[in-house]
Design a protein around this motif. Structure first.
Motif, PDB file in Angstrom:
ATOM      1  N   PRO A 286      56.963  47.761  39.894  1.00 17.02           N
ATOM      2  CA  PRO A 286      56.934  49.190  40.244  1.00 17.02           C
ATOM      3  C   PRO A 286      58.315  49.843  40.173  1.00 17.02           C
ATOM      4  O   PRO A 286      58.427  51.020  39.845  1.00 17.02           O
TER       5      PRO A 286
ATOM      6  N   GLU B  84      47.323  35.532  37.712  1.00 13.86           N
ATOM      7  CA  GLU B  84      46.408  36.637  37.436  1.00 13.86           C
ATOM      8  C   GLU B  84      46.219  36.916  35.946  1.00 13.86           C
ATOM      9  O   GLU B  84      45.150  37.314  35.518  1.00 13.86           O
ATOM     10  N   GLN B  85      47.284  36.726  35.165  1.00 13.93           N
ATOM     11  CA  GLN B  85      47.188  37.044  33.741  1.00 13.93           C
ATOM     12  C   GLN B  85      47.040  35.789  32.886  1.00 13.93           C
ATOM     13  O   GLN B  85      46.929  35.869  31.663  1.00 13.93           O
TER      14      GLN B  85
ATOM     15  N   TYR C   8      54.177  48.158  34.672  1.00 17.55           N
ATOM     16  CA  TYR C   8      54.610  48.954  35.822  1.00 17.55           C
ATOM     17  C   TYR C   8      53.886  48.519  37.097  1.00 17.55           C
ATOM     18  O   TYR C   8      54.419  48.645  38.194  1.00 17.55           O
ATOM     19  N   HIS C   9      52.682  48.006  36.944  1.00 18.01           N
ATOM     20  CA  HIS C   9      51.953  47.497  38.099  1.00 18.01           C
ATOM     21  C   HIS C   9      52.690  46.296  38.701  1.00 18.01           C
ATOM     22  O   HIS C   9      52.834  46.186  39.917  1.00 18.01           O
ATOM     23  N   TYR C  10      53.177  45.418  37.847  1.00 18.82           N
ATOM     24  CA  TYR C  10      53.905  44.251  38.360  1.00 18.82           C
ATOM     25  C   TYR C  10      55.335  44.585  38.751  1.00 18.82           C
ATOM     26  O   TYR C  10      55.908  43.944  39.627  1.00 18.82           O
TER      27      TYR C  10
ATOM     28  N   LYS D 247      59.044  51.557  36.953  1.00 19.39           N
ATOM     29  CA  LYS D 247      58.393  52.843  36.699  1.00 19.39           C
ATOM     30  C   LYS D 247      59.283  53.977  37.188  1.00 19.39           C
ATOM     31  O   LYS D 247      59.421  54.997  36.530  1.00 19.39           O
TER      32      LYS D 247
ATOM     33  N   ASP E 114      51.141  50.244  31.613  1.00 20.45           N
ATOM     34  CA  ASP E 114      50.699  50.381  33.007  1.00 20.45           C
ATOM     35  C   ASP E 114      50.685  49.038  33.719  1.00 20.45           C
ATOM     36  O   ASP E 114      51.032  48.930  34.890  1.00 20.45           O
ATOM     37  N   ARG E 115      50.276  48.023  32.991  1.00 17.03           N
ATOM     38  CA  ARG E 115      50.221  46.689  33.580  1.00 17.03           C
ATOM     39  C   ARG E 115      51.645  46.230  33.974  1.00 17.03           C
ATOM     40  O   ARG E 115      51.861  45.691  35.062  1.00 17.03           O
TER      41      ARG E 115
ATOM     42  N   GLU F  10      47.953  50.904  28.062  1.00 12.02           N
ATOM     43  CA  GLU F  10      47.416  50.011  29.091  1.00 12.02           C
ATOM     44  C   GLU F  10      48.412  48.922  29.457  1.00 12.02           C
ATOM     45  O   GLU F  10      48.625  48.615  30.636  1.00 12.02           O
TER      46      GLU F  10
END
Ligand SMILES: Nc1ncnc2c1ncn2[C@@H]1O[C@H](COP(=O)(O)OP(=O)(O)OP(=O)(O)O)[C@@H](O)[C@H]1O
Ligand SMILES: [Mg+2]
Lengths: 311, 270
Positions: free
Chosen positions: B135, B196-197, B131-133, B138, B128-129, B125
């Motif tokens: 990209p 956000e975090q 890679y979300h920030y 990734k 993924d987080r 998880e």
């Protein structure tokens, strides 16, 4: 003139005259080389992760073999003796971390090297104290004796040794590549400070690498001990690991293997074919000559660290 | 108590390298929960040293906090080992990025999860987080970190830190050596991580203008002392800061002598 002939021409004439004998000699050398590789491997594991040059690696081989053979002489079954010896090597790793490395953290490499010299003397003394200075025969039921393979004569024990070494190296490679601890060890080897900064506990790393080196030493001790007997000269044979490391590079696992094979093969071939012309005992010094040549022309070794340069 | 008070409180610390070189001469600062705080100053001012005193990486460089305290959520950090500091939720992203060059991008990121001793799924998880920030990471996950661009390396360094689920990130000159465009991109992501975090940030920067646009509060460090501090807005408008750090000298350039005078004045201020 005659001397030049015996050095430059005669050996090759012999090799060409009896190629099968040459292959036998070469195989024997390669198989001895595997033993050198095993000792060098222990050095590399510790050096990569902590830049500590562990002078005690050779003594650890002796110490592990002594622990094993000593218990067996007292009547312990092989599996029990093996188990306890593994335990002792793990304990040794913890002790080294707690008593030697931790108090010396941030000291220069040379000081840590001196500390491992101390460890070496301590282990040698302890081994002698516990099990005496005699030669012990190690009988683990590993097959030995001559075997003819495709017309070439080899020792079974050497073959087993090669197989064990091969397995060990494969296991190590898989461990480094695929486990999270292995990944962290590679990270530490790459950038010590960065590893600290992301929260890799150094003392855990130290215990792990010394444990691994201890277990590799045990394997080397078993193989060496089975063929030569467990005796104090074992730690001297281990000194051959130094030229092996210079050839292969101090931080390379494949380097330790290839370096060991090269040293083992060349010194044996040198001994058999060039020994008569050079007055014998080529085996004793050839590895160091080879190392010297490498130091002059390729000081980082065959597999020395690849330095990444971006453009 | 954790609830009130600042997240981080650095209390009048003094740092000595090699037992003799006095580098920080009484530095105090605070980071509020959820805050972005800038630590500004020129070369050798002591920014990195301050961050390392907090993360305790100082010890590995033979530095020592000889006076003062560092408290995080009310607990003292200055007696802990670096990995214990990371486990408390404080992580430093070192100056110069320090990626593991022979590891792939993804392996670099995964090392950041080691301290947390997390299970496979939660690590997945977190990955993924990241890679979300980031990209672009990734796409490059299988490349060796030594071969990716400087901007991507900075992203790896920040992403790797993120994998430890930090409460406070100590960012040391993330703009160093990067093109302005990239710097903006990275700072925008830092802003988002903050919003956000809920990651608080202590940001050491030489680029005053940039840092004060993203931070809410700032400290100016000179020669191992805080010479000025205040809300980012106020610092941006402060005449001295404009002249000396933002390069916005009014109609005349200050002479060296006047500079000296200014320094003395600031020292009294501090
Ligand atoms: N390991 C060390 N040993 C001795 N002195 C050091 C060490 N590290 C830093 N210093 C000194 O401490 C002072 C502050 O250094 P520091 O790296 O904290 O500055 P900085 O504000 O981060 O500067 P920069 O913007 O150049 O990174 C400098 O004078 C530096 O020479
Ligand atoms: Mg710095």
């Amino acid at each position: 003139m005659h001397f030049l002939y015996t050095v430059l021409i005669d050996p090759f004439v012999q090799i060409a005259g009896d190629p099968r004998f040459f292959v036998e000699v070469l195989t024997g050398g390669l198989l001895t080389g595997v033993m050198y590789s095993l000792v060098a491997l222990g050095f590399v594991i510790i050096y990569k992760a902590s830049r500590v040059f562990n002078f005690a690696q050779g003594t650890m081989v002796l110490f592990a073999a002594l622990m094993l053979v000593g218990q067996m002489e007292m009547g312990a079954p092989a599996w029990l003796a093996l188990g306890t010896t593994c335990g002792v090597m793990v304990g040794l790793a913890f002790a080294v971390e707690r008593l030697v490395l931790r108090p010396m953290v941030n000291q220069s490499e040379i000081i840590l090297f001196m500390a491992t010299l101390g460890i070496s003397f301590f282990l040698e003394g302890l081994g002698q104290l516990m099990w005496g200075g005699d030669v012990h025969t190690l009988e683990l039921g590993i097959p030995s004796g001559p075997l003819t393979l495709g017309g070439i004569l080899v020792n079974k024990l050497d073959l087993v040794g090669a197989a064990v070494a091969g397995l060990l190296v494969t296991a190590l490679a898989l461990f480094f590549r695929w486990t999270s601890v292995g990944r962290v060890l590679r990270a530490v080897a790459d950038d010590h400070q960065a590893a600290l900064s992301v929260g890799v506990p150094l003392k855990v790393v130290w215990v792990i690498v010394w444990t691994m080196a201890g277990l590799v030493a045990l394997v080397a001790g078993i193989m060496w001990g089975s063929s030569l007997g467990v005796q104090f000269s074992l730690s001297l044979v281990a000194l051959k690991a130094l030229p092996v490391l210079i050839l292969g590079g101090f931080t390379s696992v494949p380097g330790a293997i290839v370096g060991g094979l090269i040293v083992g093969a060349t010194e044996k071939v040198g001994e058999v074919f060039w020994g008569p012309a050079l007055g014998g005992a080529v085996e004793n010094w050839f590895a160091y000559l080879l190392a010297l040549i490498f130091l002059l022309f390729r000081p980082q070794g065959l597999f020395g660290e690849r330095i990444i340069e971006r453009v | 108590m954790a609830g009130d008070g600042p997240l981080l409180r650095v209390n009048n610390i003094e740092v000595i390298y090699d037992h003799v070189i006095l580098v920080l001469k009484g530095v105090s600062l605070e980071v509020a929960r959820g805050g972005i705080v800038a630590l500004l100053g020129g070369n050798g001012a002591g920014k990195s040293t301050t961050l390392k005193a907090i993360s305790n990486l100082l010890k590995a460089e033979r530095g020592q906090v000889t006076k003062g305290t560092v408290e995080f959520e009310g607990e003292r950090l200055d007696r802990l080992m670096p990995h214990q500091v990371v486990r408390r939720g404080v992580i430093q992203v070192m100056e110069g990025r320090h990626c593991f060059e022979h590891l792939t991008v993804e392996d670099n990121l995964l090392t950041g999860a080691f301290a947390r001793r997390a299970g496979r799924t939660s690590v997945g998880e977190d990955l993924d987080r990241v890679y979300h920030y980031f990209p672009s990471l990734k796409r490059r996950r299988r490349s060796l970190a030594g071969y990716i661009s400087g901007g991507e390396q900075q992203m790896v360094a920040i992403g790797r830190a993120l994998m430890s689920r930090p409460k406070l990130m100590l960012l040391d000159e993330p703009s160093m050596g990067l093109a302005p465009q990239l710097v903006e991109e990275i700072f925008a992501i830092v802003d988002r991580l903050n919003a956000e975090q809920g990651v608080s940030v202590l940001l050491a920067e030489q680029n005053t203008n940039l840092a004060l646009r993203h931070a809410r509060y700032g400290y100016i460090l000179e020669n191992g002392r805080i010479v000025l501090d205040g809300p980012a807005q106020a610092l941006r408008e402060n005449a001295d800061v404009k002249e000396f750090y933002l390069g916005l000298a009014g109609e005349r350039r200050l002479s060296y002598r006047e500079g000296k005078h200014y320094k003395r004045r600031k020292r009294w201020l501090a």
